[in-house]
Motif scaffolding. Structure first.
Motif, mmCIF file in Angstrom:
data_model
loop_
_atom_site.group_PDB
_atom_site.id
_atom_site.type_symbol
_atom_site.label_atom_id
_atom_site.label_comp_id
_atom_site.label_asym_id
_atom_site.label_seq_id
_atom_site.Cartn_x
_atom_site.Cartn_y
_atom_site.Cartn_z
ATOM 1 N N GLY A 252 0.828 -1.194 0.000
ATOM 2 C CA GLY A 252 0.000 0.000 0.000
ATOM 3 C C GLY A 252 0.863 1.243 0.000
ATOM 4 N N PRO A 253 0.246 2.418 -0.048
ATOM 5 C CA PRO A 253 1.016 3.664 -0.078
ATOM 6 C C PRO A 253 1.792 3.874 1.222
ATOM 7 C CG PRO A 253 -1.316 4.121 0.177
ATOM 8 C CD PRO A 253 -1.204 2.670 -0.112
ATOM 9 N N LEU A 254 2.954 4.493 1.117
ATOM 10 C CA LEU A 254 3.800 4.765 2.272
ATOM 11 C C LEU A 254 3.501 6.169 2.786
ATOM 12 C CD1 LEU A 254 6.222 3.531 3.910
ATOM 13 C CD2 LEU A 254 7.717 4.884 2.429
ATOM 14 N N PRO A 255 3.023 6.314 4.026
ATOM 15 C CA PRO A 255 2.732 7.652 4.572
ATOM 16 C C PRO A 255 3.994 8.514 4.603
ATOM 17 C CG PRO A 255 1.770 5.932 5.948
ATOM 18 C CD PRO A 255 2.682 5.244 4.966
ATOM 19 N N PRO A 256 3.870 9.823 4.411
ATOM 20 C CA PRO A 256 5.041 10.712 4.399
ATOM 21 C C PRO A 256 5.903 10.586 5.650
ATOM 22 C CG PRO A 256 3.110 11.877 3.606
ATOM 23 C CD PRO A 256 2.627 10.551 4.098
ATOM 24 N N LEU A 257 5.271 10.502 6.838
ATOM 25 C CA LEU A 257 6.038 10.413 8.076
ATOM 26 C C LEU A 257 6.916 9.169 8.090
ATOM 27 C CD1 LEU A 257 6.639 11.612 10.851
ATOM 28 C CD2 LEU A 257 4.682 10.334 11.752
ATOM 29 N N GLU A 258 6.385 8.064 7.576
ATOM 30 C CA GLU A 258 7.169 6.820 7.529
ATOM 31 C C GLU A 258 8.336 6.958 6.553
ATOM 32 O OE1 GLU A 258 6.779 4.219 9.394
ATOM 33 O OE2 GLU A 258 4.814 4.606 10.303
#
Length: 486
Positions: A252-258
């Motif tokens: 799935g998409p990777l959150p910016p914070l991660e």
């Protein structure tokens, strides 16, 4: 290391360390005194270690009341350390928690063939270690809890420290492949290079983060921290790296914070900058956003800067090392900074000078991390500076790349002519013109013809064979180099 394994296993590791680095067999009684135990206990430890290690890894032999350690050429002390860590209850409990087996104490003890009484003793040791690291072991089911950043760093360093023996602990080859593809893109985009061993460390850190996120443990951060992380990643031009490989691994998409965290975790290990421009950019960043670390770094470098002609590589290496303390306040959370074993680093820098600089800073408001990690930082800096000084003769010599349009044989002839006048203390010949794994290792190009402007390195054009005028031009460059060294 003393915090990771029980006291008895730490004593045995001390014995292995003593024997591994010994130049000759050691009298048994002296060995017992060094590891602080009786001869009877030492005999028991030897029996345990010889039973623990397969014969093709390590065995302790005794002859004439003297001890020696026999290993193969492929085994180093880090491997032996990794073997003992991987056999510890801390590692086994951590692995169970990481893959979320969700076992109770009774179930874990039964699965691992450990009596409940023995397990409770081991559990107390693990609890003490985790408490020092500001983490908690939940018992029902077994789970390591605390700040998600701290939890991830704990798993990363434990798995990284055990890697030489355990290998890749994430049981998914496609997962490893996707992460490795991302690291290649990261290297190309950021103009850095990870060695094969350093690449494994970074891949492990990324894998831990992705799996923790996948299992429902996302990062939490304040708006201020998020903005800071964003600005740091944006400054280093890391916002546009292709994330498709990581998102495939994650599903799935990777959150910016991660993603910000994954970029920052590159500083947990070591890498090489491909060009000096990138190194200078790193220094400028610290001058703008992390002035406190740049100031500390420059004060530490003052200890050796009159003995080293070019300190840029040392400066960025030290800045990158200190970057890991952006998130980690206590050394307990960084298992790889344990310098238990004898690394045989030449002792040519006064460690007390380094400690004096650190003590000057540790009481200041912005340098709390120095107080918590003073001895660890001092050891790292001492080793870094000692190695830097040991290689100074090589690095301060003039590195020359020879290029001839007539071919290799003429290039070798030109080197031979130069060597008639200059030893390797003055001139060292470089091979790669544009190496992919580090910045260009030459200060001057000598060619028998004009060459395209593909580098910012100075070029002088010689005749073939060279004339007195050619050697005079080289002499000016060499003299200027040695004047700079003085």
């Amino acid at each position: 290391m003393k915090n990771i394994i029980p006291a008895s296993e730490y004593r045995r590791l001390k014995l292995l360390n003593l024997l591994f680095f010994a130049d000759e067999a050691i009298i048994k009684k002296e060995a017992a005194n060094t590891v602080e135990c009786s001869v009877n206990t030492l005999n028991a430890d030897i029996e345990v270690l010889n039973a623990m290690f397969p014969e093709d890894i390590a065995q302790i032999h005794e002859a004439d009341k003297k001890l020696s350690l026999h290993t193969t050429s492929k085994i180093n002390f880090d491997y032996l350390t990794a073997y003992m860590i991987s056999a510890s209850h801390l590692f086994q409990l951590a692995m169970s928690a990481f893959i979320e087996e969700n076992l109770t104490i009774s179930e874990w003890a039964e699965t691992n063939f450990v009596s409940r009484s023995t397990f409770y003793v081991k559990l107390a040791e693990v609890d003490n270690f985790l408490a020092r690291s500001r983490l908690v072991l939940n018992n029902a089911p077994l789970e390591i809890q605390g700040s998600e950043v701290n939890v991830r760093f704990f798993f990363y360093h434990l798995f990284s420290k055990s890697y030489p023996y355990t290998g890749w602990v994430i049981q998914d080859s496609d997962f490893e492949k996707n992460i490795n593809e991302f690291i290649k893109k990261f290297e190309q985009h950021m103009n850095v290079y990870f060695s094969l061993s350093a690449r494994v460390d970074y891949a492990t850190a990324i894998a831990v983060s992705l799996i923790r996120l996948k299992n429902g443990h996302p990062l939490q951060a304040s708006d201020e921290d998020i903005q800071f992380w964003h600005d740091l990643v944006a400054y280093h031009n890391a916002m546009d790296i292709d994330l498709s490989d990581l998102e495939t691994a994650l599903g799935g998409p990777l959150p910016p914070l991660e993603y910000y965290m994954i970029v920052l975790m590159s500083f947990l290990g070591s890498f090489t900058y491909v060009n000096r421009e990138r190194m200078n950019m790193r220094v400028l960043y610290n001058g703008k956003f992390q002035r406190i670390r740049l100031k500390l770094t420059e004060d530490l470098l003052a200890i050796v800067d009159d003995r080293i002609a070019d300190t840029l590589a040392l400066k960025v290496t030290l800045l990158d090392y200190l970057a890991r303390f952006l998130f980690i306040e206590k050394a307990n959370l960084i298992l790889d900074v344990d310098y238990f074993s004898n690394k045989l680093v030449p002792d040519i820098v006064d460690r007390q000078e380094i400690l004096a600089v650190l003590k000057k800073y540790e009481g200041l408001p912005d340098y709390q991390f120095v107080r918590s990690n003073r001895e660890v930082i001092a050891t790292y800096v001492h080793n870094l500076f000692s190695i830097g000084l040991s290689t100074e003769t090589y690095t301060s010599a003039l590195h020359v790349k020879i290029i001839s349009k007539k071919g290799f044989i003429w290039e070798e002839y030109l080197k031979m002519q130069i060597r008639r006048y200059y030893s390797e203390d003055a001139i060292i010949f470089s091979d790669g013109l544009n190496p992919s794994e580090h910045w260009a290792q030459h200060d001057l190009i000598i060619s028998d013809s004009s060459i395209p402007n593909i580098t910012d390195i100075e070029v002088i054009v010689w005749h073939m064979p060279p004339t007195k005028r050619d050697f005079a031009a080289l002499g000016e460059v060499v003299n200027a180099r040695f004047e700079k060294r003085r």
